[in-house]
Design a protein around this motif. Structure first.
Motif, PDB file in Angstrom:
ATOM      1  N   GLY A  29       0.826  -1.794   0.387  1.00 36.81           N
ATOM      2  CA  GLY A  29      -0.177  -0.190  -0.067  1.00 36.81           C
ATOM      3  C   GLY A  29       0.899   1.349  -0.022  1.00 36.81           C
ATOM      4  N   ILE A  30       1.792   1.925   1.099  1.00 36.97           N
ATOM      5  CA  ILE A  30       2.433   2.746   0.720  1.00 36.97           C
ATOM      6  C   ILE A  30       3.390   2.361  -0.552  1.00 36.97           C
ATOM      7  CG2 ILE A  30       5.148   2.145   1.945  1.00 36.97           C
ATOM      8  CD1 ILE A  30       3.399   4.879   2.410  1.00 36.97           C
ATOM      9  N   GLY A 154       7.976   0.391   7.953  1.00 38.39           N
ATOM     10  CA  GLY A 154       8.568   2.123   8.712  1.00 38.39           C
ATOM     11  C   GLY A 154       9.928   2.762   7.585  1.00 38.39           C
ATOM     12  N   HIS A 155      10.552   1.496   7.364  1.00 41.31           N
ATOM     13  CA  HIS A 155      11.718   1.755   6.065  1.00 41.31           C
ATOM     14  C   HIS A 155      11.008   3.337   5.356  1.00 41.31           C
ATOM     15  CE1 HIS A 155      14.193  -0.632   8.024  1.00 41.31           C
ATOM     16  NE2 HIS A 155      14.909   0.082   8.221  1.00 41.31           N
ATOM     17  N   LEU A 156       9.747   2.006   4.416  1.00 45.24           N
ATOM     18  CA  LEU A 156       9.173   2.629   3.644  1.00 45.24           C
ATOM     19  C   LEU A 156       8.100   3.609   3.770  1.00 45.24           C
ATOM     20  CD1 LEU A 156       8.401  -0.967   1.582  1.00 45.24           C
ATOM     21  CD2 LEU A 156      10.256   0.720   0.893  1.00 45.24           C
ATOM     22  N   ASP A 157       7.774   4.414   4.586  1.00 48.47           N
ATOM     23  CA  ASP A 157       6.883   5.350   5.263  1.00 48.47           C
ATOM     24  C   ASP A 157       7.777   6.238   5.166  1.00 48.47           C
ATOM     25  OD1 ASP A 157       4.433   3.659   5.754  1.00 48.47           O
ATOM     26  OD2 ASP A 157       4.782   3.548   7.765  1.00 48.47           O
ATOM     27  N   HIS A 166       3.966  11.569   0.629  1.00 56.66           N
ATOM     28  CA  HIS A 166       2.379  10.523   0.910  1.00 56.66           C
ATOM     29  C   HIS A 166       2.887  10.052   2.140  1.00 56.66           C
ATOM     30  CE1 HIS A 166      -1.274   7.684   0.480  1.00 56.66           C
ATOM     31  NE2 HIS A 166       0.459   6.521   0.620  1.00 56.66           N
ATOM     32  N   ARG A 167       1.554  10.185   3.050  1.00 51.69           N
ATOM     33  CA  ARG A 167       1.770   9.554   4.654  1.00 51.69           C
ATOM     34  C   ARG A 167       0.783   7.813   4.251  1.00 51.69           C
ATOM     35  NH1 ARG A 167       2.326  13.577   8.551  1.00 51.69           N
ATOM     36  NH2 ARG A 167       0.416  14.612   7.240  1.00 51.69           N
TER      37      ARG A 167
END
Length: 173
Positions: A29-30, A154-157, A166-167
């Protein structure tokens, strides 16, 4: 502990798998909406790309922990030695192929996860690479994979926010 119904995974395994499934959805999704260039771009000094991280999760996490370590599948174990650095994605490989491989590996892992009781010991461990084994049950493998996948979420966020702002989860009050 409640015994599983015929054809159903142990309730504990089902709950852990639900948690892992949520983390896997976050991974996909991220990254939704990023183009090929952004998926391949290294944003952090370490040099990995979003696609490289997804490939790492497919091969070094899902395939390794469930196909090799938990199930001891000889074909998977043999393939590990021939696999190039999972963090690197050949420029000729389309992003869709990397995402399809991740989905395929998670599906294969799910079949192993749901068929294996929580207290089952790993079938294989590469002591030559990692030394003494410190994960002793299917339950511990699942918890390890949940933690590793969540960490990579978290890394990809962070990387996604650096790319385009984008968050994944924004709470508004």
């Amino acid at each position: 502990m409640t015994e599983p119904s015929a054809g159903q995974p142990d309730p504990e395994i089902a709950a852990l798998l639900d948690c892992l499934t949520g983390q896997r959805k976050h991974i996909l999704g991220i990254l939704d909406g990023l183009d090929e260039a952004d998926l391949r771009r290294a944003v952090l000094p370490s040099g990995w790309s979003c696609l490289g991280l997804v490939r790492h999760l497919a091969l070094d996490v899902e395939r390794f922990w469930f196909g090799a370590v938990l199930a001891g599948d000889p074909a998977v174990i043999a393939a590990l030695a021939d696999e190039p650095d999972a963090w690197l994605v050949d420029p000729d490989v389309p992003a869709a192929e990397v995402f399809d491989a991740y989905r395929r590996e998670t599906s294969l892992a799910d079949a192993i996860i749901t068929a294996t009781p929580a207290d089952t010991a790993p079938a294989w461990w590469p002591t030559d690479l990692f030394g003494k084994q410190n994960i002793h049950t299917h339950r511990e493998i699942l918890l390890h994979v949940i933690a590793e996948t969540a960490c990579h979420c978290g890394h990809l966020d962070a990387v996604r926010e650096l790319i385009d702002g984008h968050r994944w989860l924004v709470l508004t009050g």
